[in-house]
Design an enzyme around this catalytic site. Structure first.
Site, short mmCIF file in Angstrom:
data_model
loop_
_atom_site.label_atom_id
_atom_site.label_comp_id
_atom_site.label_asym_id
_atom_site.label_seq_id
_atom_site.Cartn_x
_atom_site.Cartn_y
_atom_site.Cartn_z
N HIS A 30 0.83 -1.23 0.04
CA HIS A 30 0.13 -0.09 0.00
C HIS A 30 1.07 1.18 -0.06
O HIS A 30 1.66 1.54 0.95
CB HIS A 30 -0.91 -0.04 1.47
N HIS A 265 -4.57 3.98 -2.83
CA HIS A 265 -4.59 3.20 -1.69
C HIS A 265 -3.81 2.14 -1.75
O HIS A 265 -2.74 1.91 -0.84
CB HIS A 265 -6.14 2.79 -1.48
N GLU A 412 -16.86 -6.13 24.84
CA GLU A 412 -15.95 -7.19 24.94
C GLU A 412 -14.65 -7.08 24.03
O GLU A 412 -13.41 -7.74 24.19
CB GLU A 412 -16.61 -8.42 24.75
N HIS A 474 -26.85 -17.96 25.46
CA HIS A 474 -25.92 -17.64 26.53
C HIS A 474 -25.33 -19.10 26.84
O HIS A 474 -24.25 -19.07 27.81
CB HIS A 474 -26.57 -17.28 27.68
C1 LIG Z 1 -10.95 -5.49 9.62
C2 LIG Z 1 -10.43 -5.27 8.32
N1 LIG Z 1 -11.42 -5.00 7.35
C3 LIG Z 1 -11.07 -4.93 6.05
C4 LIG Z 1 -9.54 -4.98 6.12
C5 LIG Z 1 -9.15 -4.72 4.31
N2 LIG Z 1 -8.90 -3.28 4.22
C6 LIG Z 1 -7.39 -2.95 4.33
S1 LIG Z 1 -7.28 -1.43 4.24
C7 LIG Z 1 -8.73 -1.00 3.87
C8 LIG Z 1 -9.35 0.54 3.67
C9 LIG Z 1 -9.02 1.45 4.59
O1 LIG Z 1 -9.27 2.94 4.52
P1 LIG Z 1 -8.37 3.75 5.06
O2 LIG Z 1 -8.17 3.44 6.59
O3 LIG Z 1 -8.88 5.12 4.82
O4 LIG Z 1 -6.86 3.67 4.53
P2 LIG Z 1 -6.31 4.64 3.30
O5 LIG Z 1 -7.12 4.40 2.31
O6 LIG Z 1 -6.25 5.89 3.68
O7 LIG Z 1 -4.92 3.81 2.99
C10 LIG Z 1 -9.45 -1.94 3.74
C11 LIG Z 1 -11.12 -2.08 3.97
C12 LIG Z 1 -8.72 -4.75 6.96
N3 LIG Z 1 -7.36 -4.84 6.63
N4 LIG Z 1 -9.23 -5.12 8.21
#
Ligand SMILES: Cc1ncc(C[n+]2csc(CCOP(=O)(O)OP(=O)(O)O)c2C)c(N)n1
Length: 663
Positions: A30, A265, A412, A474
């Site tokens: 990324h 991204h 939790e 539960h």
């Molecule tokens: C719990 C979770 N869900 C989905 C993802 C897949 N994922 C990685 S980055 C991202 C988007 C994140 O957006 P942002 O925080 O705005 O990052 P930016 O585009 O600014 O780098 C997703 C959906 C992940 N890593 N963790």
């Protein structure tokens, strides 16, 4: 040291170059965050954070957590430039086999990585845990004339982290607890993965955080003076509130073809690497760092080490003046043995009447908490049921930072992630509690605790259909098996009070991973026919012979937790050739020598029946295809517990019948 915007700006562009080259080399990863936040990285690692790159686990370091773990090249570039043991060759090996620069930051892989991140939102909650630990450490170790602990926790998170529920739970908790040593920087670039962020969010983030008792500042991401002002204000704020800095950034800054859009991204921008390098004023050489930037960071490292040395002097004087506190702090390094811990737990009276192994847990916990002053606990609004309150101490709250009992509220998921943060922090030993069925609400951080080898203890009670009247919502039936499937997670389900003592000792002895203690709500008999010492020591081996056959072995019954009593009762009916094995922990048993395991479950005896009030599948590895499992492959029922056991066929008669059916 005064702020040097020119060289920091040059460093930011060179860090961009490192990210572009690394992502280009492996064709994945990324770029958006490392490029968009490069100036922030230069400011933090080249000016603001108090660290010692040569001593990454220095007790009083500022903790920096990259919650947006997908932007790992941000962290690797800045750890490299600021002089951690992360050489340029490792940047070039980004995401390759056996490198210390994995796709997402991993706690044990890379010096300077404070937390394993990638599952979004976890890092924010980890940071809250570190802030809790920082407050506790200051309260328990600082003296009026000597501040040994005054570190800050700085977390960088994007839209994704901010959208996750776990983050919301954690930041609410942080606001309520007034964790003013926490600085959360929100990389507000208005882009997520699939699309622009406005496709999925329309919140007023500043308003949201103000409403939950945070201070909020908004600042442009590329103005060093403004960054410094905001950061200093956050560090020195007297409001007693945690600090949010909303950083306005341009995702992918430096690659104009994609900057500001979701195309920036991921690795999409890497194909424009050559043009981008030119645009950033970088030479054609890959993985380039100029001498000026190297010199600047070398100088900065020296000044950090001077500050560290000053602290060390203070620390030595503090140790000499406060030997008791120093000894207490040394406890963070101690590895207590289970054998030693067991000597601290009085034996239960043979006729003790206790409300379930959870009540035994309450009684076992108290002397252990006295023996291990750095052990702390918490519950998600269920202390009255989980019974894990450290009675000799009080609540942790803004008026009593030394308290060892944390009221997490009904959160939790954040509770478990905050516990990870406390464990990552490295000083205190966290234990947390809720109903076992709600392990599903805390499972993501439990998985990360196992992955990161964090010694978190889960005291999860109400471990079966023995919950009774509350009914199937539960009553865990699949939960224990699901937890046994997490690599590195130890699950221990003790059968009676003495086994509970063994289970706690095993959990506390372990320092390289998490342990779940599954405790019953309903009363269980004290298994006095088995010597108490064997019940304790047997748990440490995971499985042991609870009843030895008195004639040639023809049947083995295996029981666990509250169902061990059923196996013992069935053995009486099945005759002298029946052996009963207590199996409180698969993982501990599997770790024993082949000889030990053969001694307990000899290969020659295939007539085996296992009994547990839960799904049956995993028991096959002990009973094989020839054996039988008495269990529950459906959801539970709402009724008094004895009726539920009977209705679902988890009974002595069912065990006897299963054994007899084996011919
Ligand atoms: C719990 C979770 N869900 C989905 C993802 C897949 N994922 C990685 S980055 C991202 C988007 C994140 O957006 P942002 O925080 O705005 O990052 P930016 O585009 O600014 O780098 C997703 C959906 C992940 N890593 N963790």
């Amino acid at each position: 040291m005064s702020l040097k915007p020119d060289i920091l700006s040059k460093a930011a562009n060179e860090a961009r170059g490192l990210a572009i080259d690394a992502v280009h080399a492996c064709q994945s990863g990324h770029l958006g965050l490392p490029l968009g936040c490069a100036e922030l990285g230069a400011f933090l690692f080249g000016h603001a954070l108090v660290l010692n790159p040569d001593e990454p686990r220095w007790l009083n370091r500022d903790r920096f957590v990259l919650s947006a773990g997908h932007g790992s090249m941000f962290l690797y570039a800045w750890l490299h430039l600021s002089g951690f043991a992360l050489p340029i060759e490792q940047i070039a090996k980004f995401r390759s086999l056996h490198s210390i620069t994995p796709g997402h930051p991993e706690f044990h892989d890379t010096p300077g990585v404070e937390a394993t991140t990638g599952p979004l939102g976890q890092g924010i909650a980890n940071s809250v845990g570190m802030a809790v630990a920082g407050q506790m450490a200051a309260a328990r170790f600082n003296t009026p004339d000597c501040e040994i602990f005054n570190y800050h926790v700085v977390c960088l998170a994007g839209d994704g982290c901010m959208q996750e529920g776990v983050a919301m739970e954690a930041v609410e908790f942080a606001g309520h607890q007034k964790l003013d040593n926490l600085i959360l920087i929100y990389d507000s670039n208005r882009v997520t993965l699939d699309a622009m962020a406005d496709k999925s969010q329309s919140e007023n983030t500043a308003g949201r955080f103000k409403a939950i008792e945070w201070d909020v500042q908004t600042v442009g991401g590329y103005d060093f003076a403004a960054l410094q002002k905001a950061f200093n204000r956050a560090k020195k704020a007297k409001s007693g509130k945690p600090q949010l800095i909303i950083l306005q950034t341009l995702i992918g800054k430096g690659i104009p073809e994609v900057a500001g859009t979701q195309k920036a991204h991921g690795e999409g921008g890497a194909k424009f690497a050559e043009e981008a390098r030119k645009g950033l004023g970088l030479p054609a050489e890959h993985f380039y760092v100029s001498d000026e930037v190297r010199d600047y960071f070398a100088g900065h490292k020296k000044s950090l080490i001077r500050a560290y040395n000053r602290w060390n002097k203070l620390y030595k004087a503090w140790r000499a003046a406060n030997p008791e506190r120093a000894a207490l702090l040394d406890g963070a390094e101690l590895k207590p043995t289970a054998a030693h811990l067991l000597t601290k737990i009085p034996h239960f009276a043979p006729d003790v009447k206790l409300g379930g192994t959870r009540a035994a847990g309450r009684d076992v916990l108290q002397p252990l908490a006295a023996e291990l002053p750095l052990l702390i606990g918490g519950s998600a609004d269920l202390y009255g049921s989980t019974l894990n309150y450290i009675a000799a101490d009080k609540d942790f709250d803004p008026t009593n930072r030394a308290g060892r009992n944390i009221r997490f509220g009904i959160r939790e998921h954040a509770m478990a992630a905050i516990a990870n943060g406390i464990a990552y922090d490295g000083i205190f030993r966290p234990s947390i509690a809720t109903f076992l069925v709600f392990a599903d609400y805390s499972r993501p951080p439990m998985r990360l605790a196992a992955l990161s080898q964090l010694p978190v203890i889960y005291i999860y009670t109400h471990d079966s259909i023995g919950v009774g009247e509350d009914g199937p919502t539960h009553e865990p039936v699949e939960t224990i098996s699901a937890l046994r499937l997490i690599p590195g997670m130890h699950v221990i389900r003790p059968a009676d009070p003495e086994e509970t003592a063994g289970a706690f000792a095993a959990a506390l002895e372990r320092t390289d991973g998490p342990t779940l203690l599954a405790l019953s709500r309903q009363a269980v008999p004290v298994l006095n026919d088995i010597p108490a010492a064997l019940r304790r020591a047997g748990v440490l081996k995971g499985g042991y012979i609870a009843l030895q056959e008195t004639a040639p072995l023809h049947t083995i019954l295996i029981g666990t937790g509250s169902e061990l009593q059923l196996a013992l009762a069935a053995a009486k009916e099945l005759g002298e050739g029946t052996r009963v094995v207590s199996m409180p922990s698969f993982e501990l048993f599997d770790a024993q020598s082949a000889e030990y395991k053969e001694g307990i479950l000899p290969d020659s005896c295939r007539r085996r029946v296992a009994v547990e009030a839960g799904v049956t599948g995993l028991w096959r590895k002990y009973v094989g295809l020839d054996g039988k499992v008495v269990g529950i492959d459906r959801f539970g029922l709402s009724a008094p517990a004895p009726q539920v056991f009977k209705e679902l066929g988890v009974t002595t008669e069912a065990v006897v019948a299963a054994a007899k059916s084996l011919g």
